[in-house]
Design a protein around this motif. Structure first.
Motif: not given
Length: 99
Positions: A76-91
């Motif tokens: 997901l990081l390779e696809e520039d998906v954003c994560f929140k500080d808690n480690g979850n994807v920023d939906m």
């Protein structure tokens, strides 16, 4: 499991765009089975038997990743998906929105 349902779920997953994620519940709803999010997870756990699908783009409704699948975050990081500080994807930022 019903093979028609399996291929329907996998077809939906294959439509998730690069850099976006969908929830199990969202996939279940799109497949006409809104109460079967867990079934979607079971189908995706066996997806490699049917081909190569971007299952890493499916997370739970809170954006949590699959336990014990450590490569999912990297994919997901390779696809520039954003994560929140808690480690979850920023939906809010990365959820697949259908037109």
């Amino acid at each position: 499991m019903d093979e028609d349902l399996i291929f329907q779920v996998l077809a939906i997953v294959s439509e998730i765009p690069w850099g976006k994620v969908a929830s199990y519940k969202q996939i279940a709803s799109l497949a006409g089975r809104p109460k079967n999010a867990r079934l979607v997870g079971k189908i995706l756990s066996h997806a490699s038997m049917y081909g190569d699908y971007p299952c890493h783009r499916v997370v739970n409704s809170a954006g949590r990743l699959v336990p014990e699948w450590y490569e999912q975050r990297d994919l997901l990081l390779e696809e520039d998906v954003c994560f929140k500080d808690n480690g979850n994807v920023d939906m809010k930022k990365c959820k697949w929105q259908l037109d």
